[in-house]
Design a protein around this motif. Structure first.
Motif, short mmCIF file in Angstrom:
data_model
loop_
_atom_site.label_atom_id
_atom_site.label_comp_id
_atom_site.label_asym_id
_atom_site.label_seq_id
_atom_site.Cartn_x
_atom_site.Cartn_y
_atom_site.Cartn_z
N LEU A 1 0.80 -1.24 0.00
CA LEU A 1 0.00 0.00 0.00
C LEU A 1 0.83 1.28 0.00
O LEU A 1 0.44 2.29 -0.59
CB LEU A 1 -0.93 0.02 1.21
N THR A 2 1.95 1.24 0.68
CA THR A 2 2.72 2.49 0.82
C THR A 2 4.08 2.46 0.14
O THR A 2 4.71 3.48 -0.05
CB THR A 2 2.96 2.81 2.30
N GLY A 3 4.53 1.26 -0.19
CA GLY A 3 5.85 1.15 -0.81
C GLY A 3 6.97 1.24 0.20
O GLY A 3 8.14 1.19 -0.15
N LYS A 4 6.58 1.40 1.44
CA LYS A 4 7.61 1.58 2.48
C LYS A 4 7.42 0.63 3.65
O LYS A 4 6.35 0.09 3.87
CB LYS A 4 7.60 3.02 2.98
N VAL A 5 8.48 0.48 4.37
CA VAL A 5 8.48 -0.46 5.47
C VAL A 5 8.12 0.25 6.79
O VAL A 5 7.83 -0.37 7.79
CB VAL A 5 9.87 -1.15 5.48
N HIS A 6 8.13 1.59 6.75
CA HIS A 6 7.74 2.39 7.92
C HIS A 6 6.58 3.29 7.57
O HIS A 6 6.41 3.68 6.42
CB HIS A 6 8.89 3.29 8.38
N GLY A 7 5.80 3.64 8.58
CA GLY A 7 4.70 4.57 8.33
C GLY A 7 3.71 4.55 9.46
O GLY A 7 3.93 3.91 10.48
N PRO A 8 2.60 5.26 9.28
CA PRO A 8 1.57 5.34 10.33
C PRO A 8 0.93 3.97 10.54
O PRO A 8 1.13 3.05 9.74
CB PRO A 8 0.56 6.33 9.75
N GLU A 9 0.11 3.87 11.55
CA GLU A 9 -0.56 2.61 11.84
C GLU A 9 -1.35 2.13 10.63
O GLU A 9 -2.13 2.89 10.05
CB GLU A 9 -1.52 2.78 13.01
N LEU A 10 -1.18 0.87 10.28
CA LEU A 10 -1.80 0.34 9.07
C LEU A 10 -3.32 0.46 9.01
O LEU A 10 -3.86 0.87 7.98
CB LEU A 10 -1.40 -1.11 8.87
N PRO A 11 -4.04 0.10 10.07
CA PRO A 11 -5.50 0.21 10.01
C PRO A 11 -5.95 1.62 9.63
O PRO A 11 -6.91 1.80 8.88
CB PRO A 11 -5.94 -0.14 11.43
N VAL A 12 -5.25 2.60 10.15
CA VAL A 12 -5.59 3.99 9.85
C VAL A 12 -5.32 4.30 8.38
O VAL A 12 -6.12 4.93 7.70
CB VAL A 12 -4.77 4.95 10.75
N VAL A 13 -4.21 3.79 7.89
CA VAL A 13 -3.87 3.99 6.48
C VAL A 13 -4.94 3.36 5.60
O VAL A 13 -5.44 3.97 4.65
CB VAL A 13 -2.49 3.37 6.16
N ILE A 14 -5.31 2.13 5.95
CA ILE A 14 -6.30 1.39 5.18
C ILE A 14 -7.63 2.14 5.10
O ILE A 14 -8.20 2.32 4.02
CB ILE A 14 -6.57 0.02 5.85
N GLU A 15 -8.08 2.62 6.24
CA GLU A 15 -9.36 3.32 6.26
C GLU A 15 -9.31 4.58 5.40
O GLU A 15 -10.24 4.88 4.66
CB GLU A 15 -9.74 3.68 7.70
N LEU A 16 -8.23 5.29 5.49
CA LEU A 16 -8.07 6.51 4.70
C LEU A 16 -8.01 6.20 3.20
O LEU A 16 -8.51 6.95 2.38
CB LEU A 16 -6.78 7.22 5.11
N PHE A 17 -7.40 5.07 2.86
CA PHE A 17 -7.29 4.69 1.45
C PHE A 17 -8.63 4.27 0.87
O PHE A 17 -8.96 4.56 -0.26
CB PHE A 17 -6.29 3.53 1.30
N GLY A 18 -9.39 3.53 1.66
CA GLY A 18 -10.67 3.03 1.16
C GLY A 18 -10.47 1.67 0.48
O GLY A 18 -9.37 1.31 0.08
N LYS A 19 -11.55 0.95 0.34
CA LYS A 19 -11.47 -0.42 -0.17
C LYS A 19 -10.89 -0.51 -1.59
O LYS A 19 -10.01 -1.30 -1.87
CB LYS A 19 -12.86 -1.07 -0.16
N ASP A 20 -11.41 0.34 -2.47
CA ASP A 20 -11.01 0.23 -3.87
C ASP A 20 -9.51 0.43 -4.08
O ASP A 20 -8.85 -0.31 -4.80
CB ASP A 20 -11.77 1.26 -4.72
N LYS A 21 -8.99 1.46 -3.42
CA LYS A 21 -7.57 1.74 -3.59
C LYS A 21 -6.72 0.60 -3.02
O LYS A 21 -5.72 0.20 -3.61
CB LYS A 21 -7.22 3.06 -2.90
N CYS A 22 -7.15 0.08 -1.87
CA CYS A 22 -6.42 -1.02 -1.25
C CYS A 22 -6.39 -2.22 -2.19
O CYS A 22 -5.35 -2.84 -2.42
CB CYS A 22 -7.06 -1.43 0.06
N GLN A 23 -7.57 -2.51 -2.73
CA GLN A 23 -7.68 -3.66 -3.62
C GLN A 23 -6.78 -3.49 -4.85
O GLN A 23 -6.03 -4.39 -5.23
CB GLN A 23 -9.14 -3.82 -4.07
N ARG A 24 -6.87 -2.32 -5.44
CA ARG A 24 -6.09 -2.04 -6.65
C ARG A 24 -4.58 -2.19 -6.38
O ARG A 24 -3.85 -2.83 -7.15
CB ARG A 24 -6.40 -0.62 -7.14
#
Length: 481
Positions: free
Chosen positions: A448-471
């Motif tokens: 999802l982010t291309g990186k090994v570090h970042g904000p909490e994943l669940p938060v990232v996922i919610e902000l991205f939304g289902k479609d973007k995550c899937q893609r």
RNA sequence: GGCGCGUUCGUCUAGCGGUUAGGACGCCGGCCUCUCACGCCGGUAGCACGGGUUCGAGUCCCGUACGCGCUACCA
């Protein structure tokens, strides 16, 4: 005896407010507020070579940003104005004349070149380099002759003999032998006052009770006291505060990085944090606390707790302190502060709620606002590139592919995603694949982010939304590259 | 050169004759944890030097060294 304290901050308009000057302003202001006195802003723009009128606005802006309000100043009413020295030249002229008439000052016709020569001779012969009073006893005829020759006189103060001693509020008793002070110029040949003179005339006329300034002025103090006395005015109390130095213990200058208040504002520092930090340079709260609100600083201000020695400006500690302020800040307010940085980076901020969530996710990862640009980048990119070695290694793991397939299958069962749904999905994936911990979460993070570090994943996922995550996960399935 | 001011961990500092010299930043280690960060816990490191005064000196006095400032017709 003055009944209420009157202090002044007197910068030269030579550019943006310097960190050292800002601290002087802060201490003056804190003291004024502590005792319920008056804080005055006076612009020292006597030197046309250095001062620029437009810079006065910069000083206003910087002070305003810090939240420091002055009670009297160029832009306010006040019975002691004008508050710009360039508008007070007649005053200085008048007092210089007065001193001359009283025999306390005299015209000097020496040229800069002659003065320079005298200095060189004095150094070579090992004598004092003070002015030799060549023009003190000029006869009228001699004076006329010099004037006819086209020479314009400067006015020199005839320094009396003796000792000058004063009780510095922070440094204690300081005394000087006046013989080390030569007759100095108070009015330049062009009719412009020198610093020491203008300063004394103004401090006296403005009824300044406490002169709080950098200790690079202690050596000027005997001159100023002598002048004040010659003028028949009251000598104020002096409080010389220690200088702020760079990491190499040299006077803070451009070479040390950001040295103006403006630069810290641009990087997204919080004004209260800067005030807090600067206050703690050469001063400390009796409580030992370091994070102190402006109210507390005002309440606790005390000259006796100002140390006598210079302090090195340490950006790391400022960063830490600013981070404390950011972490304590209301998300709403932090978002308002962050938006200009997002805009600057070209990030979309029309969805305010989304912006706020991004800011909340990053709140404890930054020390000053400018850093949020890098941190927020993952939320504003449609395609990811994986160029970190660690990230590529994650993708190459066999287990990662299993996680991706399973994750994608789970995604089919839902139509939207949020923090809780995501957590459930991860539980299912774990159950199905038997993969857990780092091996389970990292592949998703990298996908999802291309990186090994970042904000909490669940938060990232919610902000991205289902479609973007899937893609993004579909893109990577089967092996990235 | 003269004069002035200063000198406690790398940095900011507490200390105001008797302390295992305290705190903060940084750094190192640990915990928490999908990661980093945050947070929490622990560790590292200091009284410039030499003389006095005193039963006792980081604290008081005097030197020395070093640093900075002023010595401008800059501020």
């Amino acid at each position: 005896m003055k009944h209420s304290a009157r202090v002044r901050f007197a910068p030269s308009p030579t550019g943006h407010l310097h960190i050292g000057n800002a601290r002087t302003a802060i201490l003056n202001w804190l003291f004024a507020r502590h005792v319920g006195g008056t804080f005055i802003l006076r612009i020292e723009d006597t030197d046309p070579e250095r001062s620029k009128s437009e810079y006065v606005n910069r000083i206003y802006e910087d002070l305003n940003w810090l939240g420091i309000q002055w009670d009297e100043g160029p832009d306010t009413e006040g019975e002691f104005g004008p508050y710009r020295q360039s508008m007070r030249f007649e005053l200085y002229q008048r007092y210089a004349n007065k001193l001359r008439e009283e025999g306390k000052a005299y015209n000097c016709y020496c040229t800069p070149e002659e003065l320079e020569q005298m200095r060189k001779d004095a150094v070579r012969e090992g004598r004092q380099v003070t002015y030799n009073r060549k023009c003190l006893h000029l006869s009228d005829a001699e004076e006329q002759e010099l004037i006819h020759a086209g020479r314009k006189p400067a006015v020199r103060f005839k320094v009396p003999e003796g000792q000058v001693e004063f009780e510095d509020v922070v440094k204690g008793t300081i005394s000087f032998d006046v013989e080390n002070i030569g007759d100095f110029v108070i009015m330049r040949a062009e009719g412009i006052p020198t610093y020491n003179f203008a300063c004394v005339v103004d401090d006296s006329l403005m009824q300044i009770s406490h002169v709080i300034r950098g200790d690079d002025h202690v050596s000027n103090t005997p001159r100023q006291i002598l002048l004040t006395q010659a003028l028949g005015m009251d000598v104020p109390l002096y409080a010389h505060i220690p200088m702020i130095l760079g990491a190499d213990r040299m006077r803070l200058s451009k070479r040390h990085g950001a040295t103006s208040v403006d630069e810290y504002r641009a990087k997204g520092y919080i004004p209260e944090a800067l005030i807090n930090f600067l206050s703690l340079l050469s001063w400390s709260s009796q409580s030992g606390d370091e994070i102190l609100s402006v109210d507390r600083l005002i309440k606790e201000f005390d000259f006796s707790r100002i140390s006598k020695s210079a302090a090195v400006f340490n950006v790391e500690k400022l960063d830490w302190m600013n981070g404390q302020y950011i972490r304590e800040m209301d998300v709403e307010k932090l978002t308002q502060l962050a938006i200009p940085f997002f805009d600057k980076a070209g990030y979309e901020t029309t969805d305010y709620e989304k912006t706020k969530k991004i800011v909340a996710a990053l709140q404890d990862k930054i020390d000053y606002l400018e850093q949020i640009i890098d941190q927020a980048k993952i939320f504003f990119q449609d395609h990811i590139t994986i160029d970190e070695t660690d990230a590529r290694a994650v993708i190459r793991k066999d287990t990662s592919q299993k996680v991706f397939w399973s994750f994608l299958r789970e995604l089919r069962n839902i139509d939207r995603i949020d923090v809780d749904i995501f957590r459930n999905i991860m539980k299912s994936v774990q159950k199905e694949t038997g993969i857990m911990g780092r091996d389970l979460w990292m592949p998703i993070r990298v996908a999802l982010t291309g990186k090994v570090h970042g904000p909490e994943l669940p938060v990232v996922i919610e902000l991205f939304g289902k479609d973007k995550c899937q893609r993004l996960v579909e893109n990577i399935v089967g092996g990235y590259r």
